[in-house]
Design a protein around this motif. Structure first.
Motif, short mmCIF file in Angstrom:
data_model
loop_
_atom_site.label_atom_id
_atom_site.label_comp_id
_atom_site.label_asym_id
_atom_site.label_seq_id
_atom_site.Cartn_x
_atom_site.Cartn_y
_atom_site.Cartn_z
N ALA A 163 14.93 -12.53 30.89
CA ALA A 163 15.61 -13.80 31.10
C ALA A 163 17.05 -13.76 30.59
O ALA A 163 17.97 -14.28 31.23
CB ALA A 163 14.84 -14.94 30.44
N ALA A 164 17.27 -13.14 29.43
CA ALA A 164 18.63 -13.06 28.88
C ALA A 164 19.55 -12.27 29.80
O ALA A 164 20.71 -12.64 30.01
CB ALA A 164 18.61 -12.45 27.49
N ALA A 165 19.04 -11.19 30.39
CA ALA A 165 19.85 -10.38 31.31
C ALA A 165 20.17 -11.18 32.57
O ALA A 165 21.29 -11.10 33.08
CB ALA A 165 19.11 -9.09 31.67
N ARG A 166 19.20 -11.96 33.06
CA ARG A 166 19.47 -12.79 34.24
C ARG A 166 20.53 -13.84 33.92
O ARG A 166 21.42 -14.11 34.73
CB ARG A 166 18.18 -13.46 34.72
N GLN A 167 20.48 -14.40 32.74
CA GLN A 167 21.46 -15.41 32.35
C GLN A 167 22.85 -14.80 32.21
O GLN A 167 23.83 -15.37 32.67
CB GLN A 167 21.04 -16.06 31.03
N MET A 168 22.94 -13.60 31.62
CA MET A 168 24.25 -12.95 31.45
C MET A 168 24.86 -12.57 32.79
O MET A 168 26.08 -12.65 32.94
CB MET A 168 24.10 -11.70 30.58
N THR A 169 24.04 -12.16 33.73
CA THR A 169 24.56 -11.73 35.03
C THR A 169 24.68 -12.88 36.02
O THR A 169 25.27 -12.72 37.09
CB THR A 169 23.67 -10.64 35.65
N GLY A 170 24.10 -14.03 35.69
CA GLY A 170 24.13 -15.17 36.60
C GLY A 170 23.24 -14.97 37.82
O GLY A 170 23.40 -15.64 38.82
N ARG A 171 22.33 -14.05 37.70
CA ARG A 171 21.45 -13.73 38.82
C ARG A 171 20.06 -14.26 38.56
O ARG A 171 19.44 -13.95 37.54
CB ARG A 171 21.40 -12.21 38.99
N ASP A 172 19.54 -15.10 39.47
CA ASP A 172 18.20 -15.66 39.30
C ASP A 172 17.44 -15.65 40.62
O ASP A 172 16.55 -16.46 40.84
CB ASP A 172 18.29 -17.09 38.75
N ASP A 173 17.78 -14.72 41.50
CA ASP A 173 17.09 -14.62 42.78
C ASP A 173 15.75 -13.89 42.58
O ASP A 173 15.50 -13.32 41.52
CB ASP A 173 17.97 -13.87 43.80
N PRO A 174 14.86 -13.91 43.57
CA PRO A 174 13.54 -13.27 43.41
C PRO A 174 13.62 -11.79 43.03
O PRO A 174 12.77 -11.29 42.31
CB PRO A 174 12.90 -13.44 44.78
N GLY A 175 14.64 -11.07 43.45
CA GLY A 175 14.78 -9.66 43.10
C GLY A 175 15.10 -9.43 41.64
O GLY A 175 14.96 -8.32 41.14
N ALA A 176 15.52 -10.46 40.94
CA ALA A 176 15.85 -10.34 39.52
C ALA A 176 14.66 -10.66 38.63
O ALA A 176 14.78 -10.65 37.42
CB ALA A 176 17.02 -11.26 39.18
N HIS A 177 13.52 -10.95 39.23
CA HIS A 177 12.31 -11.28 38.47
C HIS A 177 11.30 -10.16 38.60
O HIS A 177 11.08 -9.63 39.69
CB HIS A 177 11.69 -12.59 38.98
N PHE A 178 10.70 -9.79 37.50
CA PHE A 178 9.67 -8.75 37.50
C PHE A 178 8.41 -9.31 38.15
O PHE A 178 7.98 -10.41 37.87
CB PHE A 178 9.36 -8.31 36.06
N GLY A 179 7.82 -8.53 39.02
CA GLY A 179 6.56 -8.93 39.63
C GLY A 179 6.70 -9.58 40.99
O GLY A 179 5.74 -9.71 41.72
N LEU A 180 7.89 -10.03 41.34
CA LEU A 180 8.10 -10.61 42.66
C LEU A 180 8.54 -9.51 43.59
O LEU A 180 9.47 -8.76 43.28
CB LEU A 180 9.16 -11.71 42.61
N GLN A 181 7.88 -9.40 44.70
CA GLN A 181 8.20 -8.35 45.66
C GLN A 181 9.38 -8.80 46.53
O GLN A 181 9.33 -9.87 47.12
CB GLN A 181 6.99 -8.05 46.56
N ALA A 182 10.39 -8.00 46.60
CA ALA A 182 11.55 -8.30 47.44
C ALA A 182 11.49 -7.38 48.66
O ALA A 182 11.06 -6.24 48.58
CB ALA A 182 12.85 -8.06 46.68
N GLY A 183 11.95 -7.90 49.77
CA GLY A 183 11.99 -7.12 51.01
C GLY A 183 13.17 -6.16 50.97
O GLY A 183 13.91 -6.08 50.00
N PRO A 184 13.39 -5.44 52.08
CA PRO A 184 14.43 -4.42 52.09
C PRO A 184 15.84 -4.97 51.89
O PRO A 184 16.69 -4.29 51.34
CB PRO A 184 14.30 -3.78 53.47
N ILE A 185 16.12 -6.20 52.30
CA ILE A 185 17.47 -6.75 52.09
C ILE A 185 17.43 -7.98 51.21
O ILE A 185 18.23 -8.87 51.31
CB ILE A 185 18.16 -7.05 53.45
N GLY A 186 16.46 -8.01 50.29
CA GLY A 186 16.42 -9.06 49.29
C GLY A 186 15.52 -10.24 49.62
O GLY A 186 15.37 -11.11 48.80
#
Length: 138
Positions: A112-135
């Protein structure tokens, strides 16, 4: 050693685990690492996150320490835990959360801290969520 009926044998064994981990000289890897792993398993059980997996790991580590440690400390470090598991197993089992494996911590929450520092909170930034080939979420 003799203990009264009021003593919690799990806590007695946990105290021994901490003692042996502290007293390990660190010369041989099986003792240095093995005693630390046993402490981690015992603490995880004590904190209410233990499962049958930790008990099985303690048995494996006990066998490893017994045959691979360089000195008597490592060879006997798990004896108190092994004995209490055999004779007072309910003291361990009443602390087990489930019989399935449970991670010691939530990896997604740890990120969570890394997501906050990078401003990234999309599904690809979460562990356990499967992202497709282009996000996209799969």
């Amino acid at each position: 050693m003799v203990f009264g009926a009021h003593r919690d044998m799990f806590e007695v064994a946990r105290n021994f685990a901490h003692f042996f981990a502290h007293e390990s000289c660190g010369f041989c890897t099986p003792c240095r690492v093995g005693t630390t792993l046993v402490v981690n398993c015992m603490d995880k059980i004590a904190n209410g996150h233990g499962t049958q997996f930790e008990i099985n790991e303690i048995f494996k580590i006990h066998r490893l320490l017994h045959v691979a440690s360089h000195c008597g400390l490592g060879q006997t470090a798990c004896n108190s835990i092994f004995d209490t598991l055999q004779k007072f197993r309910p003291a361990y089992e009443r602390r087990l959360r489930s019989l399935d494996f449970e991670p010691a911590f939530d990896l997604d929450q740890a990120l969570a801290a890394a997501r906050q520092m990078t401003g990234r909170d999309d599904p690809g930034a979460h562990f356990g969520l499967q992202a497709g080939p282009i996000g996209e979420q799969a």
